[in-house]
Write an enzyme that holds these catalytic residues in place. Structure first.
Site, PDB file in Angstrom:
ATOM      1  N   TYR A 267      30.083  63.804 106.179  1.00 12.80           N
ATOM      2  CA  TYR A 267      29.577  63.919 104.806  1.00 12.80           C
ATOM      3  C   TYR A 267      28.208  64.556 104.877  1.00 12.80           C
ATOM      4  O   TYR A 267      27.363  64.129 105.685  1.00 12.80           O
ATOM      5  CB  TYR A 267      29.492  62.535 104.164  1.00 12.80           C
ATOM      6  CG  TYR A 267      28.893  62.514 102.779  1.00 12.80           C
ATOM      7  CD1 TYR A 267      27.617  61.998 102.562  1.00 12.80           C
ATOM      8  CD2 TYR A 267      29.587  63.014 101.679  1.00 12.80           C
ATOM      9  CE1 TYR A 267      27.066  61.977 101.289  1.00 12.80           C
ATOM     10  CE2 TYR A 267      29.044  62.995 100.401  1.00 12.80           C
ATOM     11  CZ  TYR A 267      27.777  62.468 100.210  1.00 12.80           C
ATOM     12  OH  TYR A 267      27.223  62.452  98.954  1.00 12.80           O
TER      13      TYR A 267
ATOM     14  N   ASP B  72      23.359  68.337 110.998  1.00 17.19           N
ATOM     15  CA  ASP B  72      22.963  67.500 109.867  1.00 17.19           C
ATOM     16  C   ASP B  72      22.498  66.156 110.448  1.00 17.19           C
ATOM     17  O   ASP B  72      23.319  65.293 110.755  1.00 17.19           O
ATOM     18  CB  ASP B  72      24.139  67.320 108.902  1.00 17.19           C
ATOM     19  CG  ASP B  72      23.788  66.358 107.780  1.00 17.19           C
ATOM     20  OD1 ASP B  72      24.616  66.194 106.863  1.00 17.19           O
ATOM     21  OD2 ASP B  72      22.689  65.762 107.822  1.00 17.19           O
TER      22      ASP B  72
ATOM     23  N   LYS C 238      16.319  60.733 104.473  1.00 17.68           N
ATOM     24  CA  LYS C 238      16.242  59.289 104.717  1.00 17.68           C
ATOM     25  C   LYS C 238      14.929  58.860 105.360  1.00 17.68           C
ATOM     26  O   LYS C 238      13.889  58.796 104.674  1.00 17.68           O
ATOM     27  CB  LYS C 238      17.466  58.836 105.535  1.00 17.68           C
ATOM     28  CG  LYS C 238      18.802  59.052 104.777  1.00 17.68           C
ATOM     29  CD  LYS C 238      19.984  58.544 105.552  1.00 17.68           C
ATOM     30  CE  LYS C 238      21.291  59.004 104.966  1.00 17.68           C
ATOM     31  NZ  LYS C 238      21.744  58.220 103.802  1.00 17.68           N
TER      32      LYS C 238
HETATM   33  P1  KE4 Z   1      21.376  62.427 100.024  1.00 16.25           P
HETATM   34  O1  KE4 Z   1      21.582  63.636  99.127  1.00 16.25           O
HETATM   35  O2  KE4 Z   1      22.205  61.235  99.603  1.00 16.25           O
HETATM   36  O3  KE4 Z   1      19.888  62.089 100.218  1.00 16.25           O
HETATM   37  O4  KE4 Z   1      21.871  62.824 101.492  1.00 16.25           O
HETATM   38  C1  KE4 Z   1      23.174  63.307 101.669  1.00 16.25           C
HETATM   39  C2  KE4 Z   1      23.584  63.104 103.126  1.00 16.25           C
HETATM   40  C3  KE4 Z   1      23.610  64.207 103.966  1.00 16.25           C
HETATM   41  N1  KE4 Z   1      23.953  64.089 105.270  1.00 16.25           N
HETATM   42  C4  KE4 Z   1      24.268  62.874 105.798  1.00 16.25           C
HETATM   43  C5  KE4 Z   1      24.628  62.788 107.250  1.00 16.25           C
HETATM   44  C6  KE4 Z   1      24.259  61.712 104.988  1.00 16.25           C
HETATM   45  O5  KE4 Z   1      24.580  60.508 105.527  1.00 16.25           O
HETATM   46  C7  KE4 Z   1      23.914  61.820 103.623  1.00 16.25           C
HETATM   47  C8  KE4 Z   1      23.916  60.638 102.687  1.00 16.25           C
HETATM   48  N2  KE4 Z   1      24.411  59.406 103.213  1.00 16.25           N
HETATM   49  C9  KE4 Z   1      25.006  58.494 102.246  1.00 16.25           C
HETATM   50  C10 KE4 Z   1      25.464  57.231 102.993  1.00 16.25           C
HETATM   51  N3  KE4 Z   1      26.483  57.528 103.938  1.00 16.25           N
HETATM   52  C11 KE4 Z   1      24.053  58.162 101.142  1.00 16.25           C
HETATM   53  C12 KE4 Z   1      24.443  56.943 100.316  1.00 16.25           C
HETATM   54  C13 KE4 Z   1      24.958  57.351  98.958  1.00 16.25           C
HETATM   55  O6  KE4 Z   1      25.700  58.347  98.833  1.00 16.25           O
HETATM   56  O7  KE4 Z   1      24.607  56.614  98.001  1.00 16.25           O
END
Ligand code: KE4
Length: 432
Positions: free
Chosen positions: A146, A241, A269
């Site tokens: 993801y 990523d 994060k």
């Molecule tokens: P954000 O746009 O949510 O800040 O980041 C996206 C993203 C990109 N790459 C990786 C490897 C990620 O894990 C994420 C976001 N992680 C999720 C939890 N697996 C965020 C939680 C959510 O979607 O509320």
């Protein structure tokens, strides 16, 4: 209704009137585990407190950022101090230069970084940059990874997309999705074949070097090295990523752990310390294609926001003692060894994958090395585990396809309490 969470139940009803699904991010909705999502009033250290003042030991940690624990006094003090001088100017500040410099110093593959406000923005911009740099259209990603809710990357995506069984989201035009090739993680022969069949058409390969969004999965021996060799041979931009793994699994992220130098890296994060910061960066040669230097446009009203950057800077400064990562690993090892042995005693065949202080307990007896093996999990059993632990005051990620995070604030007593809760929950599960 569980009397203990009646205020969350009531507020969830209200929230659903004004916010789709009552949440601002789908995975918070508890859809995969049932029951009513908790509304959190405050957090401190390893604990979070819901609207009914119930305390939980927290292994979500805001999905990764809270590696120091919640409401770290030095982070709060730094943010309050910066806030006294104003919140946002839409102009450059010294703080953002300091954060960019610190990130480049910590991650040798980065000559330059551009700060943004989310991981999604980081990955979206990195893919656009790769396409602008080599003029190619197609991209390769891996099933179960993801990378945020970017049109071209919401294909066979993990995290909430898998949790709700929509790995390929609605609303994405075929013209977009058909340029995205999703391949099985850890299968280098499939990558090799696709590159043969799409010579000089692939702009980039984007990968979570240690996926956390199908649950935690480890790259098999040489997978990442061979990926690096192939992308070099075919002039393809390799994007790591590291939004989740960056500053989580080691001071220099997964690329330090596996000694691989990607062309571009995405971060998020932890570099915001709980406030909105993302970043993408790489070699000067590629980064100079980004506006205002080059033809690839990217922008953001709150990019490099002083408050968010302050929280990130202080967090990274507090993480600069490398012994911290050994402490995090030891805490995690005690917890995960305990979980596996309790599961075994109760006849539960579970698999556990971990790297550093992120881990996933999979409700399957198979080893989990990719998306298909992750999908063999018994999600009903996971839901019972989640709810049982929640009733014992342990707050886990509400999905089988997520990572648990241990923070510096988790104490031996927290881990003992978590294992005692698991003894009760696994005993009940083992009797089913
Ligand atoms: P954000 O746009 O949510 O800040 O980041 C996206 C993203 C990109 N790459 C990786 C490897 C990620 O894990 C994420 C976001 N992680 C999720 C939890 N697996 C965020 C939680 C959510 O979607 O509320």
């Amino acid at each position: 209704m569980n009397g203990k969470t009646e205020n969350s139940v009531r507020l969830f009803e209200e929230a659903q009137k004004y916010i789709p699904g009552g949440v601002n991010s789908p995975v918070r909705a508890f859809k995969a585990v049932g029951g009513n999502p908790l509304f959190i009033k405050k957090a401190k250290g390893s604990k979070i407190y819901d609207l009914d003042n119930k305390e939980y030991i927290d292994y979500v940690g805001s999905w990764g950022p809270m590696i120091l624990g919640h409401a770290h006094p030095e982070v709060l003090a730094a943010v309050k101090n910066t806030a006294e001088n104003g919140l946002s100017f839409g102009a450059s500040t010294k703080l953002e230069v300091e954060l960019a410099k610190l990130i480049c110093q910590k991650i040798p593959s980065l000559d330059q970084v551009r700060l943004v406000t989310s991981g999604t923005e980081a990955t979206m911009s990195a893919v656009r940059l790769a396409r602008g740099y080599n003029g190619r259209d197609k991209i390769i990603k891996f099933e179960g990874c993801y990378h945020g809710h970017v049109d071209s990357l919401l294909v066979k995506a993990g995290s909430g997309a898998t949790t709700f069984g929509v790995p390929t989201s609605g609303g994405i035009p075929n013209s977009c999705a058909r340029n995205t090739i999703a391949l099985p993680f850890n299968d280098i022969s499939r990558v090799r074949r696709v590159l043969q069949d799409n010579r000089r058409e692939i702009a980039c390969i984007i990968i979570e070097p240690i996926p956390g969004n199908m649950g935690v999965v480890l790259p098999q021996k040489r997978f990442l090295e061979e990926l690096r060799e192939l992308t070099e041979r075919h002039d393809i931009v390799l994007i790591f990523d590291e939004v989740m793994s960056g500053f989580r699994v080691s001071p220099g992220g997964a690329q330090e752990l596996y000694n691989i130098k990607p062309d571009l890296t995405c971060l998020g994060k932890i570099i915001g310390g709980g406030l909105p910061v993302g970043a993408f960066g790489g070699t000067k040669e590629i980064m100079h294609y980004i506006a205002p230097l080059g033809p690839v446009y990217q922008a953001g009203t709150l990019s490099g926001n002083p408050l968010a950057v302050t929280a990130g800077l202080k967090t990274l400064e507090l993480l600069s003692d490398p012994s911290i990562y050994r402490q995090l690993e030891q805490k995690t090892e005690t917890l995960t060894d305990g979980l596996l042995s309790i599961a075994k005693i109760n006849g539960l065949k579970l698999t556990l994958n971990k790297v550093g202080s992120m881990f996933t307990l999979f409700f399957t007896g198979k080893t989990v090395t990719d998306y298909d093996s992750a999908l063999t999990c018994n999600q009903e059993a996971f839901a019972q585990y989640f709810q049982g632990m929640l009733a014992e005051g342990i707050y886990l990620p509400p999905s089988q396809f997520e990572a648990n995070f241990v923070s510096l604030a988790h104490t031996d007593e927290d881990i003992d309490r978590t294992l005692k809760a698991a003894e009760k929950v696994f005993k009940n599960l083992g009797m089913k």
